[in-house]
Write an enzyme that holds these catalytic residues in place. Structure first.
Site, short mmCIF file in Angstrom:
data_model
loop_
_atom_site.label_atom_id
_atom_site.label_comp_id
_atom_site.label_asym_id
_atom_site.label_seq_id
_atom_site.Cartn_x
_atom_site.Cartn_y
_atom_site.Cartn_z
CG ASP A 83 -2.25 0.68 1.01
OD1 ASP A 83 -2.21 1.92 0.98
OD2 ASP A 83 -3.31 0.04 0.89
CG ASP A 84 0.41 6.11 0.71
OD1 ASP A 84 1.38 6.36 -0.03
OD2 ASP A 84 -0.40 6.98 1.10
CE LYS A 159 -6.18 0.73 -0.76
NZ LYS A 159 -5.99 0.24 0.63
CG ASP A 161 -6.45 5.89 -1.25
OD1 ASP A 161 -7.67 6.10 -1.15
OD2 ASP A 161 -5.72 5.57 -0.29
CB SER A 194 -10.51 4.40 -3.08
OG SER A 194 -9.57 3.42 -2.74
NE ARG A 220 -12.25 0.01 1.42
CZ ARG A 220 -11.38 0.75 2.08
NH1 ARG A 220 -10.11 0.71 1.80
NH2 ARG A 220 -11.77 1.53 3.06
CG ASP A 224 -8.99 3.15 5.16
OD1 ASP A 224 -9.55 3.06 4.07
OD2 ASP A 224 -7.85 3.64 5.32
#
Ligand SMILES: *[C@@H]1O[C@H](CO)[C@@H](O)[C@H](O)[C@H]1NC(C)=O
Ligand SMILES: *[C@@H]1O[C@H](CO)[C@@H](O)[C@H](O)[C@H]1NC(C)=O
Length: 414
Positions: A83-84, A159, A161, A194, A220, A224
């Site tokens: 992830d990030d 993914k 965001d 997202s 999503r 979260d």
């Protein structure tokens, strides 16, 4: 939840599933399973002061080794997703993203190759604004170059965001545009958006899921997950409540994503772990762990490698189970799935979920939920794997469900 949903409501969705246009890139035909860094490690970029939560090459290699050596890969846990906070703070002279040199000294292609050599897949993360949610370089103005960079590195899952977007209209165009560039690379890359979360919770807009399902493999919808049981309860209640709106967009290649599983973090009791896994399996949700893989308990491992449970989660029909609300904390989920007897008689699972403080007696008759095998069904308790009873469609099946627990039965036609 405001409606009491009974058998009539259920029959409507079983007999007349809505048909909607959706992304058909051949990917994510079943909901993705694997591991993702964010829930437990979060940014993970302060390794000197917080070595136990360090997002680096060793961490990713250890997840790959554990999945490969301890049976997770064979059970279907396939995607290992960073992830990030994985990059340098600046792009290189050609404008390309660069893996953080201290934490990922051999770069991302090395990790992709390592993971691919063990039969698994590699996922990464970006944001559609100038910076990511944690202020690393984002992909705005670089969609084409970044899509190609991820493809060159061997990324199989992205993914994306949506932090720091001021105009909601940009969300509605940017996700489509980035998806087109991913497609144009020619590399199969599962596209996780997202988009609806930011539309609804940051921009306070009504979400139209049709374009989202047309351009993304999963998305999503909600906040979260944080590492605590109440967050899991809120997620479960949200998806039960939103089911009528979400169900028609959900299926092979295009999935609602309620976010990561939080077992292995020490935050859930055994029964709470059963609840999160059972509800996610019934919803055909992605099963993405986020934990220190070395802290998965023997009991949690047994659940994750329970192939009868995984079969419900990964059923090829990909149906999102119908929640039948008894109260807002007591919910029975009903899911039609394979295997079939002949071409008309399906198997079904029933999850009796009790999020209340007291034990609840719950019961159902198969005939009330569309089950139609004249020869009856054999009933398996999924957690004990015991076939404990044969029933006709009119027999009452009763279970006492303790607080924060679930009873999960699969009925196979006889
Ligand atoms: C690109 O999109 C087309 C049309 O939807 C699809 O058939 C193809 O599989 C996609 N290719 C990739 C690599 O995603
Ligand atoms: C259910 O029926 C099958 C087939 O007749 C039989 O083999 C099995 O033993 C029965 N199971 C139970 C729990 O009665």
């Amino acid at each position: 939840m405001h409606n009491i949903r009974g058998p009539c409501f259920l029959m409507f969705f079983i007999l007349f599933p809505a048909k909607v246009a959706s992304l058909e890139n051949g990917l994510a035909r079943t909901p993705p399973m694997g591991w993702m860094s964010w829930g437990y490690y979060m940014c993970g970029d302060t390794c000197d002061t917080n070595p136990g939560r360090c997002l680096n090459e060793n961490l990713i290699l250890s997840v790959a080794d554990t999945f490969y050596n301890e049976g997770y890969q064979e059970a279907g846990f396939e995607y290992i997703i960073i992830d990030d906070c994985w990059s340098e703070k600046r792009r290189d002279a050609n404008g390309r993203l660069v893996a953080n040199k201290e934490r990922f000294p051999r770069g991302m292609k090395f990790l992709a190759d390592y993971i691919h050599a063990r039969g698994m897949k590699f996922g990464m993360y970006t944001n559609i604004a100038e910076v990511t949610c944690m202020h690393y370089p984002g992909s705005k103005n670089f969609f084409k170059l970044d899509a190609q960079t991820f493809a060159d590195w061997g990324v199989d899952y992205l993914k994306v965001d949506g932090c720091f977007i001021k105009e909601e209209s940009f969300l509605n165009t940017a996700y489509i545009e980035l998806g087109r560039y991913l497609n144009k690379t020619g590399r199969p890359i599962v596209y996780s958006c997202s988009w609806p979360y930011y539309l609804k919770y940051i921009h306070n807009k009504h979400v139209n899921y049709s374009p989202i399902a047309k351009h993304c493999n999963l998305w999503r919808n909600f906040h979260d997950v944080s590492l605590e049981w109440p967050a899991v309860v809120n997620i479960i209640k949200h998806y039960a409540d939103q089911y009528p709106k979400l169900v028609s967009h959900h299926g092979p290649g295009h999935w609602n994503d309620p976010d990561m599983l939080i077992l292995g973090t020490g935050e859930l009791t055994q029964s709470q772990t059963r609840v999160q896994l059972a509800v996610y399996a019934m919803m055909s949700a992605p099963l993405l762990l986020s934990c220190d893989i070395k802290h998965i308990t023997p009991y949690e491992k047994e659940l994750l490698l329970n192939l009868d449970l995984i079969a419900i989660a990964q059923d090829p029909l990909g149906i999102m189970a119908t929640p039948v609300a008894i109260t807002d904390l007591v919910i029975m989920y009903v899911k039609k799935h394979l295997p079939m007897k002949g071409d008309k008689i399906h198997s079904y699972s029933f999850a009796l979920v009790n999020l209340d403080k007291f034990k609840r007696r719950m019961s159902f008759k198969a005939e009330d939920y569309g089950l139609n095998s004249v020869d009856g069904y054999t009933v398996m308790d999924v957690f004990s794997k015991v076939y404990f009873r044969n029933v006709t469609v009119s027999d009452l099946i009763v279970a006492d469900v303790p607080p924060d627990d679930v009873v999960l039965y699969t009925l196979f036609p006889l």
